[in-house]
Design a protein around this motif. Structure first.
Motif, short mmCIF file in Angstrom:
data_model
loop_
_atom_site.label_atom_id
_atom_site.label_comp_id
_atom_site.label_asym_id
_atom_site.label_seq_id
_atom_site.Cartn_x
_atom_site.Cartn_y
_atom_site.Cartn_z
N THR A 60 -7.08 -12.01 22.66
CA THR A 60 -6.93 -12.79 21.43
C THR A 60 -6.41 -14.19 21.77
O THR A 60 -5.99 -14.44 22.91
CB THR A 60 -5.92 -12.12 20.48
OG1 THR A 60 -4.62 -12.16 21.12
CG2 THR A 60 -6.31 -10.69 20.16
N ARG A 61 -6.40 -15.05 20.79
CA ARG A 61 -5.80 -16.38 20.99
C ARG A 61 -4.32 -16.25 21.33
O ARG A 61 -3.80 -17.03 22.11
CB ARG A 61 -5.98 -17.25 19.74
CG ARG A 61 -7.39 -17.78 19.61
CD ARG A 61 -7.54 -18.69 18.40
NE ARG A 61 -8.86 -19.25 18.40
CZ ARG A 61 -9.14 -20.50 18.74
NH1 ARG A 61 -8.18 -21.33 19.05
NH2 ARG A 61 -10.38 -20.94 18.74
N GLU A 62 -3.68 -15.27 20.76
CA GLU A 62 -2.26 -15.05 21.08
C GLU A 62 -2.09 -14.68 22.55
O GLU A 62 -1.12 -15.10 23.19
CB GLU A 62 -1.67 -13.97 20.17
CG GLU A 62 -1.51 -14.41 18.72
CD GLU A 62 -2.81 -14.45 17.93
OE1 GLU A 62 -3.83 -13.84 18.35
OE2 GLU A 62 -2.83 -15.10 16.86
N VAL A 64 -4.08 -15.67 24.99
CA VAL A 64 -4.30 -16.91 25.72
C VAL A 64 -3.04 -17.77 25.64
O VAL A 64 -2.59 -18.33 26.65
CB VAL A 64 -5.54 -17.68 25.19
CG1 VAL A 64 -5.68 -19.03 25.87
CG2 VAL A 64 -6.80 -16.84 25.39
N ALA A 65 -2.46 -17.88 24.45
CA ALA A 65 -1.25 -18.68 24.27
C ALA A 65 -0.11 -18.14 25.13
O ALA A 65 0.65 -18.91 25.73
CB ALA A 65 -0.85 -18.72 22.80
N ALA A 66 0.02 -16.83 25.21
CA ALA A 66 1.07 -16.22 26.05
C ALA A 66 0.86 -16.57 27.51
O ALA A 66 1.82 -16.86 28.24
CB ALA A 66 1.11 -14.71 25.84
N GLU A 67 -0.38 -16.56 27.96
CA GLU A 67 -0.67 -16.93 29.35
C GLU A 67 -0.39 -18.41 29.58
O GLU A 67 0.12 -18.81 30.64
CB GLU A 67 -2.10 -16.58 29.73
CG GLU A 67 -2.41 -15.09 29.72
CD GLU A 67 -1.58 -14.27 30.71
OE1 GLU A 67 -0.94 -14.85 31.61
OE2 GLU A 67 -1.57 -13.04 30.59
N LEU A 68 -0.72 -19.25 28.61
CA LEU A 68 -0.41 -20.68 28.72
C LEU A 68 1.10 -20.90 28.80
O LEU A 68 1.58 -21.73 29.58
CB LEU A 68 -0.99 -21.45 27.53
CG LEU A 68 -2.51 -21.67 27.57
CD1 LEU A 68 -3.00 -22.11 26.20
CD2 LEU A 68 -2.88 -22.68 28.64
N ALA A 69 1.84 -20.14 28.01
CA ALA A 69 3.30 -20.24 28.05
C ALA A 69 3.83 -19.81 29.42
O ALA A 69 4.74 -20.46 29.96
CB ALA A 69 3.92 -19.40 26.94
N SER A 117 -9.73 -18.12 14.22
CA SER A 117 -9.07 -16.86 14.51
C SER A 117 -9.72 -16.12 15.66
O SER A 117 -9.16 -15.18 16.19
CB SER A 117 -9.07 -15.97 13.26
OG SER A 117 -10.40 -15.69 12.90
N GLY A 118 -10.90 -16.51 16.07
CA GLY A 118 -11.57 -15.82 17.17
C GLY A 118 -12.79 -16.58 17.59
O GLY A 118 -13.07 -17.65 17.07
N PRO A 119 -13.55 -16.04 18.54
CA PRO A 119 -14.75 -16.72 19.00
C PRO A 119 -15.75 -16.90 17.88
O PRO A 119 -15.86 -16.07 16.98
CB PRO A 119 -15.32 -15.78 20.07
CG PRO A 119 -14.23 -14.82 20.39
CD PRO A 119 -13.31 -14.79 19.22
N ALA A 120 -16.49 -17.99 17.94
CA ALA A 120 -17.48 -18.30 16.91
C ALA A 120 -18.48 -17.16 16.79
O ALA A 120 -19.00 -16.67 17.78
CB ALA A 120 -18.18 -19.61 17.25
N GLY A 121 -18.75 -16.75 15.58
CA GLY A 121 -19.77 -15.74 15.33
C GLY A 121 -19.34 -14.32 15.62
O GLY A 121 -20.11 -13.40 15.48
N ARG A 122 -18.08 -14.12 16.03
CA ARG A 122 -17.64 -12.77 16.37
C ARG A 122 -16.48 -12.29 15.53
O ARG A 122 -16.02 -11.18 15.72
CB ARG A 122 -17.21 -12.71 17.83
CG ARG A 122 -18.33 -12.97 18.76
CD ARG A 122 -17.87 -12.77 20.15
NE ARG A 122 -18.92 -13.21 21.04
CZ ARG A 122 -18.96 -12.94 22.30
NH1 ARG A 122 -18.02 -12.24 22.83
NH2 ARG A 122 -19.92 -13.37 23.05
#
Length: 128
Positions: A60-62, A64-69, A117-122
């Motif tokens: 999820t985007r969350e 990805v954000a956790a990995e960025l953090a 909230s998620g990938p386009a079209g998914r």
């Protein structure tokens, strides 16, 4: 930034210093750790996009954000490990960026673009 962040950075650096020492090989490993964390960001993004047909959407985007953090925190620890004040270094970096953006015609400082909230079209991405 919250003082908790800076205290955690200093504590992590102290813990690593005590466990692994502070020689050049250890400092090299701390710099390389940032590359490892960046790879985890890439893996999470690939998982968000569902780019691997065998696995599908796995993040999820969350996530990805956790990995960025994790990557950002690792960079701050690496800066402190060089014997520098990460807060001051980050502040100077932010100042340079603010100057650069302020010089750009039409810069408003507004958040660019919508938040999906998620990938386009998914639809939203669920962790598998």
């Amino acid at each position: 930034m919250d003082e908790t962040i800076w205290q955690a950075v200093r504590t992590a650096r102290g813990w690593l210093d005590e466990a692994n020492g502070t020689g050049q090989a250890e400092l090299t490993c701390r710099m390389l750790k940032l590359t490892e964390e960046a790879g985890e960001v890439a893996g999470a993004w690939i998982g968000l996009l569902g780019q691997n047909p065998r696995k599908g959407v796995t993040h999820t985007r969350e996530d990805v954000a956790a990995e960025l953090a994790d990557a950002a925190f690792t960079a701050l620890v690496a800066i402190e490990s060089l014997g520098l004040d990460a807060r001051a270094v980050l502040g100077r970096c932010a100042g340079k960026v603010a100057e650069r953006v302020g010089e750009r015609p039409g810069a408003s400082g507004a958040n660019p673009g919508p938040r999906e909230s998620g990938p386009a079209g998914r639809g939203g991405a669920e962790r598998a």
